[in-house]
Design an enzyme around this catalytic site. Structure first.
Site, PDB file in Angstrom:
ATOM      1  N   GLY A  97      27.941  18.834  29.482  1.00  0.00           N
ATOM      2  CA  GLY A  97      28.187  20.258  29.202  1.00  0.00           C
ATOM      3  C   GLY A  97      29.291  20.800  30.081  1.00  0.00           C
ATOM      4  O   GLY A  97      29.820  20.105  30.954  1.00  0.00           O
ATOM      5  N   ASP A 260      32.773  12.688  25.541  1.00  0.00           N
ATOM      6  CA  ASP A 260      32.746  14.121  25.864  1.00  0.00           C
ATOM      7  C   ASP A 260      34.153  14.654  26.143  1.00  0.00           C
ATOM      8  O   ASP A 260      34.328  15.862  26.302  1.00  0.00           O
ATOM      9  CB  ASP A 260      31.815  14.402  27.055  1.00  0.00           C
ATOM     10  CG  ASP A 260      32.144  13.554  28.268  1.00  0.00           C
ATOM     11  OD1 ASP A 260      32.144  12.320  28.147  1.00  0.00           O
ATOM     12  OD2 ASP A 260      32.433  14.120  29.334  1.00  0.00           O
TER      13      ASP A 260
HETATM   14  P1  AMP Z   1      35.029  14.845  33.345  1.00  0.00           P
HETATM   15  O1  AMP Z   1      34.909  13.386  33.570  1.00  0.00           O
HETATM   16  O2  AMP Z   1      35.954  15.555  34.283  1.00  0.00           O
HETATM   17  O3  AMP Z   1      35.349  15.162  31.911  1.00  0.00           O
HETATM   18  O4  AMP Z   1      33.606  15.498  33.665  1.00  0.00           O
HETATM   19  C1  AMP Z   1      32.404  15.015  33.141  1.00  0.00           C
HETATM   20  C2  AMP Z   1      31.329  16.063  33.291  1.00  0.00           C
HETATM   21  O5  AMP Z   1      31.148  16.419  34.650  1.00  0.00           O
HETATM   22  C3  AMP Z   1      31.595  17.344  32.538  1.00  0.00           C
HETATM   23  O6  AMP Z   1      30.376  17.796  32.023  1.00  0.00           O
HETATM   24  C4  AMP Z   1      32.116  18.263  33.628  1.00  0.00           C
HETATM   25  O7  AMP Z   1      31.895  19.609  33.323  1.00  0.00           O
HETATM   26  C5  AMP Z   1      31.311  17.814  34.839  1.00  0.00           C
HETATM   27  N1  AMP Z   1      31.997  18.076  36.105  1.00  0.00           N
HETATM   28  C6  AMP Z   1      33.086  17.454  36.601  1.00  0.00           C
HETATM   29  N2  AMP Z   1      33.423  17.954  37.803  1.00  0.00           N
HETATM   30  C7  AMP Z   1      32.538  18.942  38.085  1.00  0.00           C
HETATM   31  C8  AMP Z   1      32.346  19.849  39.186  1.00  0.00           C
HETATM   32  N3  AMP Z   1      33.157  19.841  40.246  1.00  0.00           N
HETATM   33  N4  AMP Z   1      31.314  20.707  39.107  1.00  0.00           N
HETATM   34  C9  AMP Z   1      30.486  20.729  38.049  1.00  0.00           C
HETATM   35  N5  AMP Z   1      30.607  19.910  37.004  1.00  0.00           N
HETATM   36  C10 AMP Z   1      31.610  19.022  37.009  1.00  0.00           C
HETATM   37 MG    MG Z   2      35.357  16.316  30.507  1.00  0.00          MG
END
Ligand code: AMP
Ligand code: MG
Length: 497
Positions: A97, A260
């Site tokens: 999410g 995602d």
């Molecule tokens: P990503 O690999 O950057 O697409 O992130 C995968 C998931 O981790 C997504 O649901 C992001 O919203 C969450 N996410 C990544 N970094 C953070 C953060 N610093 N704080 C909260 N959620 C994060």
């Molecule tokens: Mg992402």
């Protein structure tokens, strides 16, 4: 500092609505962003802002900066974080999410093409943050900002980035960094994982609501088809195959092609540890965290296809049969191959299709691979090749260590060009329109980031301006088109952002 009241609304020169909020409540959580102390402007894209009829002059009103830092809420905006799930590195990861993104709502596209959603990334924790802090660091925010706009200028479908704001608030990653917020813009941020979420939770009613909404909003022409869900999968498969071909053609590597991070509209989405190919190596892995190389350059098309299969699995209950789902997915390879071949022929300046083209292109890539030739420079210089002047090959030939291999290939290439009556000036013009001179090399981004960390945003603005016109010569910026310096070899980019 007094904490700004994010619930008090402020009027902006943008008429906000929020159609995502029209979905059932299970799809999202309404919430306010968490304010950052004393935000300042880091970067602004006039081009992206123009898509929603916003100009830089709007920043004269400090409320605009506050809204796009998450410190105040615009009238009509009903901020929310959306739920989705996904496969990460090939493994079902369950619920993810918007962990650090908040959709403010949508505004009218200036060209009348529909609505554009505006989303803040790095604006604080949400119910989907899991262990994360909800923040994004300046470094990754500048990278996303620059690359979104660079990709748009290259003609590659992508989410856009309106602006980056920064704050001196400290954020802990491998080291202490500072926080930033990117304002992203796209017709939709719905992901393959948004569909997988309802499928894996066996909530087929919500799955149908999502598919019907996406069809109605973005693919209304498919509603006439006998099986609109199958048609949707066919169309997303086509767009994804095209996107993969475009990435390969400019040497773009996404780095985290989890489901995602795959856009249902076929846009490049979620810029993290991406990179542009420099010294060519088809096995190159731009994401330091991806030890297996699942998302290496060579793997991208196959992973794009794998992700379409994951989407197909999720849509199966709506499509109704495995056969119909497979039929929708079956086109990927042929569509990809054809688009990729078209783009490669254009990169070589071939105006016609001839037997042996594939072999000629394969032979070139074998040379690029064996010699680790700089991908962008090679194709740009290839456009300057003259049919009847081998001496003029020097700048191109100099990029290749194995000169005899290059000379042999160049001989075949000249023969192929003569066979279609190719003319040097016209070919050079056509090739310069598809082979960029300027791409976002990691070290260029790094230099702009280091200056920005010292509150000097001029290098960021300069780089942004150069990347807006990637195909133009811009002789005054020649050094941005040259081989990376030695120190760039040590740069590593990980998922940490
Ligand atoms: P990503 O690999 O950057 O697409 O992130 C995968 C998931 O981790 C997504 O649901 C992001 O919203 C969450 N996410 C990544 N970094 C953070 C953060 N610093 N704080 C909260 N959620 C994060
Ligand atoms: Mg992402």
């Amino acid at each position: 500092m007094t904490t700004p009241d994010t619930t008090a609304t402020v009027d902006l020169p943008l008429a906000f609505d929020n159609r995502f909020a029209g979905l059932p409540p299970a799809f999202y959580t309404h919430l306010q962003s968490t304010p950052v102390p004393a935000p300042y402007l880091v970067g602004f894209s006039d081009d992206a802002a123009a898509t929603i009829g916003l100009s830089r002059a709007a920043l004269d009103d400090p409320a605009v900066l506050d809204v796009f830092s998450g410190n105040r809420t615009a009238t009509g905006s009903r901020p929310l974080a959306a739920v989705y799930s996904g496969h990460q590195f090939g493994v079902w990861a369950g619920q993810l999410g918007d962990g650090r993104a908040i959709t403010l709502g949508d505004v009218a596209a200036a060209d009348g093409s529909g609505r554009i959603e505006l989303q803040l990334k790095g604006s604080g924790k949400t119910p989907y943050s899991r262990g994360g802090d909800g923040r994004a660091v300046l470094r990754s925010s500048i990278r996303e900002f620059l690359c979104s706009e660079a990709m748009a200028a290259l003609g590659i479908p992508t989410t856009r980035a309106l602006m980056v704001t920064g704050s001196d608030m400290r954020v802990l990653r491998e080291s202490v960094e500072t926080a930033a917020v990117v304002t992203r813009a796209a017709p939709s941020f719905i992901r393959f994982g948004s569909f997988e979420h309802w499928y894996y939770n066996q909530r087929h009613d919500e799955l149908k609501v999502l598919a019907d909404t996406v069809l109605a909003q973005f693919f209304p022409q498919l509603l006439q088809q006998s099986n609109p869900y199958q048609a949707l999968l066919t169309e997303v498969t086509r767009r994804t195959a095209h996107l993969m071909a475009q990435w390969q053609a400019v040497g773009f590597m996404h780095g985290v092609m989890n489901t995602d991070n795959m856009s249902i509209l076929g846009l490049t989405l979620d810029y993290g540890p991406f990179g542009f190919m420099e010294a060519f190596d088809s096995r190159h892995i731009c994401n330091h965290t991806d030890q297996q190389g699942r998302y290496s350059y060579a793997m991208q098309p196959r992973i794009g296809q794998w992700n379409c299969f994951a989407l197909g699995q999720a849509l199966l209950p709506l499509i109704g049969s495995v056969e119909a789902t497979e039929a929708a997915l079956a086109g990927f390879e042929a569509i990809y191959d054809q688009r990729h071949a078209e783009l490669m022929r254009a990169k070589l300046g071939l105006a016609t299709v001839q037997a042996g083209d594939d072999a000629l292109i394969d032979a070139l890539f074998a040379i690029l691979q064996a010699n680790h030739v700089d991908f962008t420079l090679f194709f740009r210089r290839l456009g300057q090749l003259q049919l009847n002047n081998i001496g003029a090959d020097a700048p191109l030939r100099d990029l290749v260590i194995d000169r005899p291999a290059f000379d042999a290939w160049a001989g075949q290439y000249r023969q192929r060009l003569r066979a279609e009556g190719s003319q040097d000036p016209a070919r050079a013009l056509a090739m310069n329109a598809v082979n960029p001179k300027y791409v976002l090399r990691n070290y260029l981004a790094q230099t702009a980031i280091e200056r920005a960390a010292e509150k000097d945003f001029s290098e960021l603005a300069r780089l942004q301006a150069i990347l807006r016109r990637p195909f133009d010569e811009q002789p005054e910026h020649q050094r941005y088109a040259e081989l990376p310096p030695d120190w760039a070899a040590g740069l590593e980019v990980s998922c940490s952002s």
